[in-house]
Write a protein that holds these residues in place. Structure first.
Motif: not given
Length: 300
Positions: A135-147, A194-204, A208-213
């Motif tokens: 939550t505090l580090f990975l979520k905002r540091a890398t698009p691979q956060n959930i992995v 919810r990609r637009d909401e994540y983009a507004r919240a500044g969460i990568p 958001v970072t690599h596109g839907v495809q």
């Protein structure tokens, strides 16, 4: 009349309850309980079943509260989360953190007294992994956060197993791997929706970072990995034909939906795929339990 009803605040206990992400935690505890039953050929002792389930629930709820506290500013910018108790101000930071402390301490104490120290420490490690590292580090540091952060969410069936046996077994690690492989395609489907909401919240998040495809391709890749990992209980002789007969069509359907997301996505498909992923995981673990207890009866 209807507008007045809609604006009525939740009862105070309900606000605290919502802080714990009850639906998410319920799924985690469900897999933990299955892990307990798979760890023994008989019935799980009642003190372990009740105390272990309660302890894991309380610690998972603690992690959820800390997650909402850390994400309170981002949650205020997202339609899906802006009505949570912290963004709306119905609960204060002090109340949330105090509640989290009570949950975590009580949960750890139950695990120490009614299960074993290994389960308590592993549960606390997964709590820190989700609430702090993810939550505090990975979520905002890398698009691979959930992995990377998915390991914390994959722990409950392993915790359930150790609660009964007091040891980490290869079969418990298979249960861990199933949820670990399931987490990215599950969460990325929601992230696309919810990609637009994540983009507004500044969460990568990945969409958001690599596109839907690109994200859709990653969902398909991880779904294929999940399909293979979900066969390990049968390969390792942890489960029999009953499990295999259910896991194969469930996995094929998951692959087909993921392939459709890549080839010809429609607006509501990511949400449907997200919902199916929850059904898939619950069905896989239910099959493991049924096979564990029913297959010997069927074989006779």
């Amino acid at each position: 009349m209807s507008s007045t009803t809609q604006s009525m605040p939740l009862p105070r206990w309900r606000e605290y309850y919502e802080l714990t992400k009850p639906r998410v935690v319920l799924l985690l505890v469900f897999t933990a309980v299955i892990g307990m039953f798979l760890a023994t050929p008989g019935i799980v002792p009642w003190p372990v079943l009740i105390g272990g389930s309660a302890g894991i629930w309380l610690c998972s709820a603690c992690a959820a509260v800390l997650n909402q506290w850390a994400d309170r500013e981002a949650d205020a910018r997202m339609a899906r989360t802006r009505r949570r108790p912290l963004p709306t101000g119905t609960l204060s930071d002090v109340q949330a953190l105090g509640f989290a402390a009570v949950l975590g301490i009580t949960g750890a104490a139950l695990l120490y007294w009614l299960t074993n120290t290994l389960t308590m420490w592993l549960t606390l490690i997964s709590l820190v992994g989700y609430a702090v590292i993810y939550t505090l580090f990975l979520k905002r540091a890398t698009p691979q956060n959930i992995v990377i952060g998915g390991a914390a969410g994959a722990a409950p069936p392993l915790l359930g197993w150790t609660a009964v046996t007091g040891e980490v077994h290869a079969h418990a690690l298979i249960l861990f791997l199933i949820i670990f492989a399931w987490t990215p395609p599950h969460f990325w489907a929601l992230a696309i929706d919810r990609r637009d909401e994540y983009a507004r919240a500044g969460i990568p998040m990945l969409p958001v970072t690599h596109g839907v495809q690109f994200t859709s391709l990653q969902i398909l890749l991880y779904t294929a990995i999940l399909f293979a990992v979900a066969l390990l209980p049968y390969v390792a002789q942890m489960s029999g034909w009953l499990y295999l007969a259910g896991a194969l069509p469930l996995g094929v359907l998951y692959l087909l939906w993921s392939w459709q997301l890549v080839r010809k996505p429609v607006d509501d498909l990511p949400r449907k795929l997200f919902n199916y992923s929850i059904i898939y995981l619950m069905a896989i673990f239910a099959l493991l339990l049924l096979d564990h207890y029913l297959l010997p009866v069927v074989a006779v």
